[in-house]
Design a protein around this motif. Sequence first.
Motif: not given
Ligand code: GRF
Length: 207
Positions: A17-18, A20, A93, A114, A116, A128, A178, A181
């Motif tokens: 979904r991106g 980050n 990400a 990154i 979580p 989580q 998040l 993050e």
């Molecule tokens: C985040 O929780 C990141 O820490 C983990 O995967 C998830 C990605 O979320 N590695 P997003 O695609 O950045 O919304």
Amino acid sequence: MTSGPGRLRVGVLASGRGSNLQALLDASARPGYPAEVVLVISDRERAAALDRARAAGVEALFVNPKDFGDREAFDLALVREFTARGVGLVCNAGYMRILSVAYVRAFAGRAMNIHPSLLPAFPGLHAQRQALEHGAKVTGVTVHFVDDGPVDTGPIILQASVLVQADDTEDSLSARILAEEHRLYPEAVRLFAEGRLEVVGRRVIIR
Ligand code: GRF
């Protein structure tokens, strides 16, 4: 997006979904931010991350793992794409593939991830859920350099803690993590771009 000489050119790998990635794109657009995302690569053609990149006017590339004989050949194609655009830092990400040693070597000290949880607790998938199942009272988020260890093992750059609440579900806990993050990743990239991160053994010293 503001562009300019002297800004660190950042590449991003994302599978989903991106959100980050979005935090990094938003940071890139802020005046005075010392880095800019110049290329987003996904291993999934329909990743929302690619749409987010395009919407921000950033080059978005789907590289199909099926077009390559093995993981290393695929990863070396990624290295070529980033290198061709003068990328000085690559950020994972939500990238769901394990990187080969060849990739990690190509970007040694210049690749971040990154995760979580407060590493080294709860590495790998569903961090989580792992924290909830373990009964942890505190968890959080870690930004770290990528090394060639198994998963989520590299030197830790920044961490932020998140308290686990008694009624937390995986979703509610993930949402609070998040938010942290999205704050922490742009901050880690900024420190790198400003040349303020020094790796001494396993420790990252912030100057
Ligand atoms: C985040 O929780 C990141 O820490 C983990 O995967 C998830 C990605 O979320 N590695 P997003 O695609 O950045 O919304």
